[in-house]
Design a protein around this motif. Structure first.
Motif, PDB file in Angstrom:
ATOM      1  N   ARG A   1      -6.536  17.748  -0.842  1.00  0.00           N
ATOM      2  CA  ARG A   1      -7.440  16.957  -1.696  1.00  0.00           C
ATOM      3  C   ARG A   1      -7.846  17.755  -2.942  1.00  0.00           C
ATOM      4  O   ARG A   1      -7.852  17.223  -4.040  1.00  0.00           O
ATOM      5  CB  ARG A   1      -8.680  16.500  -0.922  1.00  0.00           C
TER       6      ARG A   1
ATOM      7  N   ARG B   1       7.295   5.071  -0.070  1.00  0.00           N
ATOM      8  CA  ARG B   1       6.879   3.794   0.544  1.00  0.00           C
ATOM      9  C   ARG B   1       7.455   3.623   1.947  1.00  0.00           C
ATOM     10  O   ARG B   1       7.219   2.600   2.589  1.00  0.00           O
ATOM     11  CB  ARG B   1       7.318   2.597  -0.326  1.00  0.00           C
TER      12      ARG B   1
ATOM     13  N   GLY C   1      -7.502   4.430  -6.079  1.00  0.00           N
ATOM     14  CA  GLY C   1      -7.455   5.262  -4.881  1.00  0.00           C
ATOM     15  C   GLY C   1      -8.539   4.899  -3.891  1.00  0.00           C
ATOM     16  O   GLY C   1      -8.827   3.715  -3.658  1.00  0.00           O
ATOM     17  N   ARG C   2      -9.135   5.942  -3.296  1.00  0.00           N
ATOM     18  CA  ARG C   2     -10.184   5.741  -2.294  1.00  0.00           C
ATOM     19  C   ARG C   2     -11.489   6.432  -2.705  1.00  0.00           C
ATOM     20  O   ARG C   2     -12.550   6.061  -2.267  1.00  0.00           O
ATOM     21  CB  ARG C   2      -9.768   6.334  -0.934  1.00  0.00           C
ATOM     22  N   ASP C   3     -11.348   7.494  -3.528  1.00  0.00           N
ATOM     23  CA  ASP C   3     -12.502   8.328  -3.881  1.00  0.00           C
ATOM     24  C   ASP C   3     -12.626   8.486  -5.393  1.00  0.00           C
ATOM     25  O   ASP C   3     -13.179   9.464  -5.874  1.00  0.00           O
ATOM     26  CB  ASP C   3     -12.331   9.719  -3.244  1.00  0.00           C
ATOM     27  N   ILE C   4     -12.070   7.556  -6.137  1.00  0.00           N
ATOM     28  CA  ILE C   4     -12.031   7.736  -7.596  1.00  0.00           C
ATOM     29  C   ILE C   4     -13.429   7.568  -8.207  1.00  0.00           C
ATOM     30  O   ILE C   4     -13.881   8.412  -8.977  1.00  0.00           O
ATOM     31  CB  ILE C   4     -11.010   6.763  -8.259  1.00  0.00           C
TER      32      ILE C   4
ATOM     33  N   ARG D   1       1.057  10.392  -0.936  1.00  0.00           N
ATOM     34  CA  ARG D   1       2.319  10.022  -0.283  1.00  0.00           C
ATOM     35  C   ARG D   1       3.427  11.017  -0.652  1.00  0.00           C
ATOM     36  O   ARG D   1       4.264  11.384   0.185  1.00  0.00           O
ATOM     37  CB  ARG D   1       2.737   8.608  -0.700  1.00  0.00           C
TER      38      ARG D   1
ATOM     39  N   SER E   1      -2.249   9.517   6.089  1.00  0.00           N
ATOM     40  CA  SER E   1      -3.703   9.647   6.305  1.00  0.00           C
ATOM     41  C   SER E   1      -4.069  11.034   6.824  1.00  0.00           C
ATOM     42  O   SER E   1      -5.126  11.574   6.479  1.00  0.00           O
ATOM     43  CB  SER E   1      -4.211   8.600   7.289  1.00  0.00           C
TER      44      SER E   1
ATOM     45  N   ASP F   1      -8.998   6.704   6.994  1.00  0.00           N
ATOM     46  CA  ASP F   1      -9.401   6.944   5.597  1.00  0.00           C
ATOM     47  C   ASP F   1     -10.908   6.780   5.406  1.00  0.00           C
ATOM     48  O   ASP F   1     -11.507   7.422   4.553  1.00  0.00           O
ATOM     49  CB  ASP F   1      -8.667   5.977   4.647  1.00  0.00           C
TER      50      ASP F   1
ATOM     51  N   ALA G   1      -3.789  13.392   3.858  1.00  0.00           N
ATOM     52  CA  ALA G   1      -4.839  13.129   2.864  1.00  0.00           C
ATOM     53  C   ALA G   1      -6.222  13.587   3.336  1.00  0.00           C
ATOM     54  O   ALA G   1      -7.154  13.661   2.558  1.00  0.00           O
ATOM     55  CB  ALA G   1      -4.875  11.642   2.519  1.00  0.00           C
TER      56      ALA G   1
ATOM     57  N   LYS H   1      -5.590  -3.894  -4.936  1.00  0.00           N
ATOM     58  CA  LYS H   1      -6.025  -2.854  -5.867  1.00  0.00           C
ATOM     59  C   LYS H   1      -4.919  -2.417  -6.835  1.00  0.00           C
ATOM     60  O   LYS H   1      -5.169  -2.260  -8.020  1.00  0.00           O
ATOM     61  CB  LYS H   1      -6.571  -1.763  -4.949  1.00  0.00           C
TER      62      LYS H   1
HETATM   63  O1   DC Z   1      -3.135   3.499  -1.564  1.00  0.00           O
HETATM   64  P1   DC Z   1      -2.100   3.983  -0.556  1.00  0.00           P
HETATM   65  O2   DC Z   1      -2.039   3.146   0.675  1.00  0.00           O
HETATM   66  O3   DC Z   1      -0.755   4.203  -1.162  1.00  0.00           O
HETATM   67  O4   DC Z   1      -2.644   5.422  -0.131  1.00  0.00           O
HETATM   68  C1   DC Z   1      -1.943   6.235   0.760  1.00  0.00           C
HETATM   69  C2   DC Z   1      -2.900   7.086   1.569  1.00  0.00           C
HETATM   70  O5   DC Z   1      -3.511   8.074   0.747  1.00  0.00           O
HETATM   71  C3   DC Z   1      -4.018   6.308   2.246  1.00  0.00           C
HETATM   72  O6   DC Z   1      -3.866   6.387   3.642  1.00  0.00           O
HETATM   73  C4   DC Z   1      -5.282   6.986   1.831  1.00  0.00           C
HETATM   74  C5   DC Z   1      -4.887   8.157   1.004  1.00  0.00           C
HETATM   75  N1   DC Z   1      -5.588   8.219  -0.275  1.00  0.00           N
HETATM   76  C6   DC Z   1      -6.708   9.014  -0.336  1.00  0.00           C
HETATM   77  O7   DC Z   1      -7.109   9.584   0.672  1.00  0.00           O
HETATM   78  N2   DC Z   1      -7.363   9.159  -1.513  1.00  0.00           N
HETATM   79  C7   DC Z   1      -6.946   8.513  -2.611  1.00  0.00           C
HETATM   80  N3   DC Z   1      -7.604   8.691  -3.757  1.00  0.00           N
HETATM   81  C8   DC Z   1      -5.815   7.678  -2.553  1.00  0.00           C
HETATM   82  C9   DC Z   1      -5.160   7.540  -1.347  1.00  0.00           C
END
Ligand code: DC
Length: 214
Positions: free
Chosen positions: A104, A86, A125-128, A36, A95, A175, A98, A13
């Protein structure tokens, strides 16, 4: 044009998102880096969170981001934490941080501010696609097999692949199953499975998805 890129860690991604931003001349925001950075701030010099870490959230730190794919940096209270975020201790704890509603809300607000001040952005991300930019013109959901993702991450971090696989699958689980804004594919997102694709092929496939939309 706004592009939402979601998916689990190691799916490719970030590579795809940065390449899209550079190719299409758009801003770039790695929202995982923001979670992070908050985690690094909460940890301080320690490897684990203090028991009452949620109380620290009443004091909002000053987060500065350069939303540029070629020079992405993130500062917390004027300190550059781009490398530190990192580290394994941050990866192991992020996690949990987050999943916290206050964190959030705070991050989503910052993400939307950055979106509204750019002429177009690739946000990963995860929820974009589901929460942060539900109106994004293009939504891509990047996936890859767990073994492949662990292999890639291990190479990046010079670690053992089996250790990375455990750490990745435990993070995926947290997540994907948290109550607020879990990792979820938006109904209108297009799948991009990079398991058998090279970096170049993954970028090409993402560019094709964008071009097909216009
Ligand atoms: O993409 P990454 O591995 O650097 O993300 C780090 C943590 O942040 C991952 O465990 C999930 C969380 N995260 C999130 O909950 N929502 C996002 N939009 C991006 C990342």
């Amino acid at each position: 044009m706004n592009i939402a890129v979601d998916g689990p860690s190691g799916s490719g991604k970030s590579t795809v998102s940065k390449a899209l931003a550079i190719n299409l001349n758009l801003a770039y925001l790695d929202t995982g880096a923001m979670y992070r950075a908050v985690t690094a701030w909460l940890l301080g010099d320690s490897t684990s969170l203090v028991s009452n870490w949620q109380n620290m959230l009443t004091k909002k730190v000053n987060m500065k981001i350069n939303p540029n794919a070629a020079a992405f940096t993130i500062l917390i209270d004027e300190q550059d934490v781009t490398e530190e975020i990192r580290s394994q201790r941050v990866t192991d704890t992020v996690s949990l941080v987050a999943a916290e509603a206050d964190v959030r809300d705070w991050m989503v607000q910052l993400q939307r501010e950055i979106m509204s001040t750019s002429k177009g952005i690739v946000m990963e991300g995860r929820d974009i696609g589901t929460v942060v930019m539900p109106d994004a013109e293009v939504k891509i959901f990047v996936t890859a097999d767990l073994t492949k993702r662990a292999e890639r991450r291990a190479k990046e971090m010079a670690q053992q692949s089996d250790f990375t696989q455990q750490s990745l699958s435990s993070r995926d689980e947290k997540d994907s199953n948290r109550i607020i804004s879990p990792l979820l594919k938006a109904a209108d997102a297009i799948d991009l499975d990079t398991t058998f694709l090279s970096i170049e092929e993954s970028i090409e496939a993402a560019l094709t998805i964008v071009k097909r939309k216009f």
